[in-house]
Design a protein around this motif. Structure first.
Motif, mmCIF file in Angstrom:
data_model
loop_
_atom_site.group_PDB
_atom_site.id
_atom_site.type_symbol
_atom_site.label_atom_id
_atom_site.label_comp_id
_atom_site.label_asym_id
_atom_site.label_seq_id
_atom_site.Cartn_x
_atom_site.Cartn_y
_atom_site.Cartn_z
ATOM 1 N N ASP A 1 0.828 -1.218 0.000
ATOM 2 C CA ASP A 1 0.000 0.000 0.000
ATOM 3 C C ASP A 1 0.859 1.263 0.000
ATOM 4 O O ASP A 1 0.663 2.182 0.796
ATOM 5 C CB ASP A 1 -0.925 0.000 1.233
ATOM 6 N N SER A 2 1.811 1.321 -0.924
ATOM 7 C CA SER A 2 2.772 2.413 -0.925
ATOM 8 C C SER A 2 2.893 3.035 -2.309
ATOM 9 O O SER A 2 2.500 2.443 -3.322
ATOM 10 C CB SER A 2 4.155 1.915 -0.466
ATOM 11 N N SER A 3 3.475 4.242 -2.344
ATOM 12 C CA SER A 3 3.769 4.941 -3.588
ATOM 13 C C SER A 3 5.280 5.077 -3.714
ATOM 14 O O SER A 3 5.932 5.650 -2.834
ATOM 15 C CB SER A 3 3.115 6.323 -3.585
ATOM 16 N N ILE A 4 5.827 4.530 -4.796
ATOM 17 C CA ILE A 4 7.278 4.569 -5.021
ATOM 18 C C ILE A 4 7.503 5.157 -6.405
ATOM 19 O O ILE A 4 7.043 4.609 -7.406
ATOM 20 C CB ILE A 4 7.896 3.169 -4.895
ATOM 21 N N GLY A 5 8.233 6.266 -6.440
ATOM 22 C CA GLY A 5 8.321 7.041 -7.675
ATOM 23 C C GLY A 5 9.342 6.573 -8.677
ATOM 24 O O GLY A 5 9.290 6.968 -9.839
ATOM 25 N N ASN A 6 10.319 5.743 -8.250
ATOM 26 C CA ASN A 6 11.385 5.391 -9.196
ATOM 27 C C ASN A 6 11.868 3.953 -9.001
ATOM 28 O O ASN A 6 13.040 3.679 -8.880
ATOM 29 C CB ASN A 6 12.560 6.358 -9.054
ATOM 30 N N GLY A 7 10.945 3.036 -8.966
ATOM 31 C CA GLY A 7 11.274 1.628 -9.038
ATOM 32 C C GLY A 7 11.849 1.011 -7.778
ATOM 33 O O GLY A 7 12.017 1.656 -6.740
ATOM 34 N N ILE A 8 12.136 -0.288 -7.892
ATOM 35 C CA ILE A 8 12.687 -1.094 -6.808
ATOM 36 C C ILE A 8 13.875 -1.862 -7.357
ATOM 37 O O ILE A 8 13.823 -2.424 -8.456
ATOM 38 C CB ILE A 8 11.638 -2.085 -6.265
#
Length: 428
Positions: A74-81
């Motif tokens: 349930d998160s927002s990640i702007g530039n990948g993992i």
């Protein structure tokens, strides 16, 4: 569904829908959230677990610690993992907004469940290199493409993908690859490419392939496709045993070469070309059925250099229907058997069928209201055509023995023989 038939000797072939048990193999308490809109998270502590729940990052997440697992929920990640070689497990759960690329190398496993809060087509690309099992069972549009290079263990892809997504799988070993979807309409995939597998079975179920499906060099594995549709060509080269059931080919080309065996059941709307089956390194067995088609409607059929027998029939009960436009066969080591077929084109041609041609109960006019030509050349097995009225003319050239019994509508019989060859007819 019916059991696999003679051309698929492997008991592992089944057309039942796959049901992979996708679950995250690790769990840990959620870490304290970083400051809102932080530029990213880099975590290098070894042999532990990081759980990011409800976070909002402008940047990405990098796991550098040996044996460390990551859970994103349930998160927002702007530039990948990104996870470096030697890390633990990756689990993406809940409803997330992950942009960019999820890239992992040399980790223990990848699990993606839940859904994406991004618009369709804006979800991340998943790229997995040299890792353990991959299990994807999220809602539609969670990922935009899946690329897996190397690694061992199962790769399950169920739902999860956006429309016109690519699947590229290469150099996998020791497991099952399944691509499936539930509900209607089926999951749309643009292209599927699979190559260089070792000891891997493949299952394709209830998907729509908008472009091409290419599969090559997957060893002696079993490939099963059921209930899928395509608007592109299919090419299988150097694979093992193939079973297709309830496949709609969209009037495209299906090309199969160097297979151990091919069985197609209850399928329709494609041109079929089959050659060099099984491959030359496999022993020829004229008594074995290498290719079987049962109950379907095809465009044009072509078979060449088949190191065994071929069976075309209208289904196990005899109440189905096998229709084709034209049929051409050459270089068949075993018997070529056709039962209850309906040819809608102008010609049926056999050449160098060493086990003989047996045709029974082939009826029906072609689309112009005419009958097809039956052409048999240099077949050194015993051949017979019985109880058929699909053919108005028979051209028989230098065959060992040909007998025509109780066929109707025969306007022309041309019989060319040499030496002690036999050509006889008793037709109505």
């Amino acid at each position: 569904r019916r059991s696999p038939v003679a051309a698929t000797p492997s008991a592992a072939l089944t057309t039942n829908a796959p049901a992979p048990p996708c679950r995250c193999p690790v769990d840990c308490p959620a870490a304290p959230p970083p400051p809102s809109r932080a530029h990213g998270v880099e975590f290098s502590e070894p042999n532990t677990c990081l759980k990011l729940s409800g976070v909002d990052l402008l940047g990405g997440v990098a796991i550098l610690g040996e044996g460390t697992s990551l859970i994103v929920e349930d998160s927002s990640i702007g530039n990948g993992i990104q996870m470096e070689p030697g890390a633990g497990h990756l689990c993406v759960l809940g409803r997330n907004m992950v942009r960019g690329v999820i890239s992992v190398e040399g980790i223990e496993s990848v699990t993606v469940l839940g859904s994406s809060a991004l618009p369709e087509g804006d979800g991340p690309i998943l790229q997995v290199d040299g890792s353990g099992p991959v299990c994807l069972d999220g809602e539609r549009h969670t990922l935009t493409s899946v690329i897996v290079y190397g690694g061992s263990g199962d790769v399950h892809i169920s739902n999860t993908l956006s429309t016109n997504t690519d699947i590229i799988l290469t150099d996998l070993s020791h497991g099952i690859v399944s691509v499936s979807s539930t509900g209607s309409p089926p999951m749309h995939i643009s292209d599927i490419s699979m190559a260089k597998f070792e000891d891997v079975s493949i299952v394709l179920w209830n998907v729509f392939i908008d472009s091409d499906f290419k599969l090559s060099e997957v060893g002696p594995a079993s490939i099963v496709g059921s209930g899928f549709q395509t608007h592109g060509d299919i090419s299988f080269h150097k694979v093992g045993h193939v079973l297709l059931e309830d496949v709609d080919g969209g009037d495209e080309d299906f090309k199969f070469s160097f297979l151990e065996s091919l069985t197609i059941l209850d399928s329709r709307h494609f041109n079929l070309q089959v050659w060099e089956c099984p491959p030359l390194e496999s022993p020829s067995d004229p008594a074995r059925t290498v290719v079987m088609l049962s109950n379907g409607s095809f465009d044009n059929l072509a078979f060449s250099e088949i190191r065994g027998g071929v069976v075309l029939d209208a289904g196990p009960t005899g109440h189905g229907r096998l229709a084709a436009n034209t049929l051409r066969a050459s270089g068949i080591d075993g018997k070529f058997s056709v039962t209850g077929a309906h040819f809608t084109g102008t010609s049926v041609f056999f050449e160098l069928v060493h086990g003989g041609v047996h045709v029974k109960g082939c009826n029906g006019l072609n689309e112009g209201g005419f009958l097809a030509r039956f052409h048999l050349v240099a077949c050194d097995g015993n051949s017979v055509v019985t109880n058929s009225h699909s053919f108005s003319s028979y051209i028989l050239e230098n065959n060992k023995e040909v007998v025509l019994i109780d066929n109707t509508n025969v306007d022309l019989l041309v019989c060319v023989v040499e030496g002690g060859l036999v050509c006889g007819a008793r037709n109505a």
